[in-house]
Design a protein around this motif. Structure first.
Motif, short mmCIF file in Angstrom:
data_model
loop_
_atom_site.label_atom_id
_atom_site.label_comp_id
_atom_site.label_asym_id
_atom_site.label_seq_id
_atom_site.Cartn_x
_atom_site.Cartn_y
_atom_site.Cartn_z
N MET A 1 0.85 -1.18 0.00
CA MET A 1 0.00 0.00 0.00
C MET A 1 0.89 1.24 0.00
N GLY A 2 0.64 2.15 -0.94
CA GLY A 2 1.46 3.33 -1.09
C GLY A 2 1.10 4.44 -0.12
N LYS A 3 1.95 5.44 -0.12
CA LYS A 3 1.80 6.57 0.78
C LYS A 3 1.07 7.72 0.10
N VAL A 4 0.54 8.60 0.95
CA VAL A 4 -0.04 9.87 0.52
C VAL A 4 0.96 10.95 0.90
N PHE A 5 1.17 11.90 0.00
CA PHE A 5 2.10 13.00 0.25
C PHE A 5 1.37 14.30 -0.06
N VAL A 6 1.43 15.25 0.86
CA VAL A 6 0.74 16.53 0.67
C VAL A 6 1.77 17.65 0.52
N VAL A 7 1.49 18.54 -0.43
CA VAL A 7 2.35 19.71 -0.67
C VAL A 7 1.47 20.94 -0.60
N GLY A 8 1.87 21.90 0.23
CA GLY A 8 1.05 23.10 0.33
C GLY A 8 1.54 24.05 1.41
N ASP A 9 0.60 24.79 1.95
CA ASP A 9 0.93 25.76 2.99
C ASP A 9 1.25 25.05 4.30
N LYS A 10 1.91 25.77 5.18
CA LYS A 10 2.39 25.20 6.44
C LYS A 10 1.24 24.64 7.29
N TYR A 11 0.12 25.34 7.32
CA TYR A 11 -1.02 24.93 8.14
C TYR A 11 -1.59 23.60 7.65
N THR A 12 -1.86 23.50 6.36
CA THR A 12 -2.46 22.28 5.80
C THR A 12 -1.53 21.08 5.94
N VAL A 13 -0.26 21.28 5.63
CA VAL A 13 0.71 20.18 5.74
C VAL A 13 0.81 19.72 7.20
N SER A 14 0.81 20.66 8.13
CA SER A 14 0.88 20.30 9.55
C SER A 14 -0.33 19.46 9.97
N LEU A 15 -1.51 19.82 9.49
CA LEU A 15 -2.71 19.04 9.81
C LEU A 15 -2.62 17.62 9.26
N PHE A 16 -2.15 17.47 8.03
CA PHE A 16 -2.02 16.14 7.45
C PHE A 16 -0.94 15.33 8.16
N ARG A 17 0.13 15.99 8.59
CA ARG A 17 1.18 15.28 9.32
C ARG A 17 0.66 14.73 10.65
N MET A 18 -0.30 15.42 11.25
CA MET A 18 -0.87 14.96 12.52
C MET A 18 -1.57 13.62 12.38
N VAL A 19 -2.04 13.30 11.18
CA VAL A 19 -2.69 12.01 10.95
C VAL A 19 -1.76 11.01 10.26
N GLY A 20 -0.46 11.33 10.20
CA GLY A 20 0.52 10.39 9.70
C GLY A 20 0.88 10.49 8.24
N THR A 21 0.45 11.54 7.57
CA THR A 21 0.77 11.73 6.16
C THR A 21 2.08 12.49 6.01
N GLU A 22 2.90 12.09 5.05
CA GLU A 22 4.12 12.84 4.75
C GLU A 22 3.75 14.12 4.03
N GLY A 23 4.62 15.13 4.12
CA GLY A 23 4.34 16.35 3.41
C GLY A 23 5.45 17.36 3.50
N ASP A 24 5.40 18.32 2.58
CA ASP A 24 6.33 19.45 2.55
C ASP A 24 5.53 20.71 2.37
N PHE A 25 5.87 21.72 3.15
CA PHE A 25 5.23 23.01 2.91
C PHE A 25 6.17 23.88 2.12
N ILE A 26 5.58 24.67 1.24
CA ILE A 26 6.37 25.56 0.39
C ILE A 26 5.77 26.96 0.46
#
Length: 100
Positions: free
Chosen positions: A1-26
């Protein structure tokens, strides 16, 4: 099963990270094409979520990357800072399955 990765603002990425999703804010949306190109090379990612506020300013550069995709699936999501409208989940599923 693959991963979900989110790219966006700091607030949105932080929320997704709280549920275990990888991400980068730009901060600069013009860095997005390079980030997407790097993420598309990763075998472990099945879905890339991009916030609408990062997508809109450079829509013309991102659309070809989205249109020419197999894996990972790239989709645009609303952020707390973007104007949102109701999502057509059925249409999104049909598109993901190759029928849209």
């Amino acid at each position: 099963m693959g991963k979900v990765f989110v790219v966006g603002d700091k607030y949105t990425v932080s929320l997704f990270r709280m549920v275990g999703t990888e991400g980068d804010f730009i901060d600069d949306p013009y860095n997005l094409p390079d980030i997407i190109s790097k993420l598309k090379k990763r075998e472990d990612i099945d879905l890339i979520l991009i916030t609408k506020d990062m997508y809109e300013p450079i829509r013309g550069k991102i659309d070809p990357l989205i249109a020419d995709q197999r894996k990972p699936l790239i989709t645009i999501i609303p952020s707390p800072f973007s104007e949102s409208k109701p999502l057509d989940v059925r249409k999104m599923i049909m598109k993901a399955l190759g029928f849209g």
